[in-house]
Design a protein around this motif. Structure first.
Motif, short mmCIF file in Angstrom:
data_model
loop_
_atom_site.label_atom_id
_atom_site.label_comp_id
_atom_site.label_asym_id
_atom_site.label_seq_id
_atom_site.Cartn_x
_atom_site.Cartn_y
_atom_site.Cartn_z
N LEU A 58 0.77 -0.97 0.17
CA LEU A 58 -0.15 -0.10 0.02
C LEU A 58 1.04 1.23 -0.08
N GLN A 59 1.99 1.37 0.78
CA GLN A 59 2.90 2.42 0.84
C GLN A 59 3.60 2.57 -0.58
N THR A 60 4.11 1.58 -1.16
CA THR A 60 4.58 1.73 -2.46
C THR A 60 3.60 2.39 -3.58
N ALA A 61 2.41 1.78 -3.56
CA ALA A 61 1.33 1.97 -4.77
C ALA A 61 1.28 3.55 -4.32
N ALA A 69 -5.46 9.78 -5.88
CA ALA A 69 -5.34 8.80 -5.04
C ALA A 69 -6.24 7.83 -5.07
N MET A 70 -7.35 8.09 -5.12
CA MET A 70 -8.61 7.39 -5.26
C MET A 70 -8.38 6.17 -6.26
N THR A 71 -7.68 6.50 -7.34
CA THR A 71 -7.70 5.67 -8.45
C THR A 71 -6.93 4.48 -8.26
N LEU A 72 -6.15 4.65 -7.35
CA LEU A 72 -5.36 3.29 -6.76
C LEU A 72 -6.46 2.12 -6.49
N ILE A 73 -7.40 2.59 -5.84
CA ILE A 73 -8.46 1.52 -5.54
C ILE A 73 -9.44 1.21 -6.68
N SER A 74 -9.25 0.21 -7.25
CA SER A 74 -10.08 -0.12 -8.26
C SER A 74 -9.55 -1.70 -8.58
N ASP A 75 -10.49 -2.36 -9.26
CA ASP A 75 -10.54 -3.59 -9.67
C ASP A 75 -11.18 -3.90 -11.01
N GLY A 115 -16.75 7.00 -0.72
CA GLY A 115 -17.30 6.37 -1.94
C GLY A 115 -17.38 4.81 -1.72
N ILE A 116 -17.78 4.08 -2.85
CA ILE A 116 -17.96 2.67 -2.96
C ILE A 116 -16.87 2.13 -4.05
N THR A 117 -16.47 1.07 -3.68
CA THR A 117 -15.93 0.55 -4.61
C THR A 117 -16.33 -1.25 -4.62
N LYS A 118 -16.51 -1.81 -5.77
CA LYS A 118 -16.89 -3.27 -5.62
C LYS A 118 -15.71 -4.22 -5.85
#
Length: 220
Positions: free
Chosen positions: A99-102, A144-150, A173-176
């Motif tokens: 997580l730190q590296t990302a 930074a929020m773009t890091l959280i995606s699938d 927000g919400i991510t699936k």
């Protein structure tokens, strides 16, 4: 004895020519009519420019004060925050390092931290953050929020929530995920930025917990 002649004419006492007076008055009236409207317009323009300049100085002053107040933040990973406890297992440490590296690759920060917090009932929290001078907190937080995606997509329904006493901006927000929806919250100010993913928590539960994490992790 010579007869008196006509009185000499004194050119200095000639009566003014009425036609010339009329012409002069008309010229003055025309000049007055031409110049008179210019002064109010000019004054209005000057006032408008001064007001704009004053507003700009005031805005710059507020922004500068905010940057000075927030830029020297520090961030740590408390071992315990309320019921949350850091996962010190190999898997937890590896995840925190990832997580730190990302985050460091996405946002320019001087120092980054990461942790996996555990709580009974499978309510884990993945936390990552860092400190540094941030000129555009809201924009950098969105980045930074773009890091959280699938494969399902990135964070949706992202909106601002109360950031708490440390101010700045906070969004949730919400991510699936394959296991269901995951609540995501993050904050940013001119000295720090952080994200957290909350398993098995609604936004109503995650947002206040995010403020608790911030109050414990961020110092100025």
């Amino acid at each position: 004895m010579p007869e008196p002649g006509p009185n000499p004419i004194d050119i200095g006492t000639l009566p003014p020519d009425p036609s010339m007076e009329f012409a002069a008055d008309e010229g003055e009236a025309d000049a007055h009519a031409e110049t008179k409207p210019r002064f109010p317009v000019r004054r209005v323009l000057i006032v408008v420019v001064l007001l704009i300049a004053a507003a700009g100085v005031a805005t710059l002053g507020v922004t500068s004060w905010r940057i000075i107040a927030q830029k020297d933040a520090t961030m740590s990973v408390p071992q315990r925050i309320g019921n949350l406890v850091v996962d010190g297992s190999e898997n937890g440490v590896t995840t925190a390092d990832y997580l730190q590296t990302a985050l460091a690759a996405e946002v320019e920060l001087d120092h980054t931290v990461g942790a996996v917090y555990q709580e009974a009932g499978e309510k884990d929290v993945l936390f990552l953050g860092g400190t540094g001078l941030i000129w555009t907190p809201s924009r950098d937080l969105d980045s930074a929020m773009t890091l959280i995606s699938d494969k399902e997509g990135s964070v949706t329904n992202l909106h601002e929530v109360d950031p708490g006493p440390l101010a700045g901006v906070m969004k949730c927000g919400i991510t699936k995920t394959p296991d269901g929806d995951l609540t995501v919250c993050g904050w940013a100010d001119h000295g720090s930025l952080a994200l957290a993913m909350f398993n098995n928590r609604t936004e109503a539960e995650a947002a206040p917990l995010m403020r608790d994490i911030r109050n414990a992790a961020e110092k100025r």
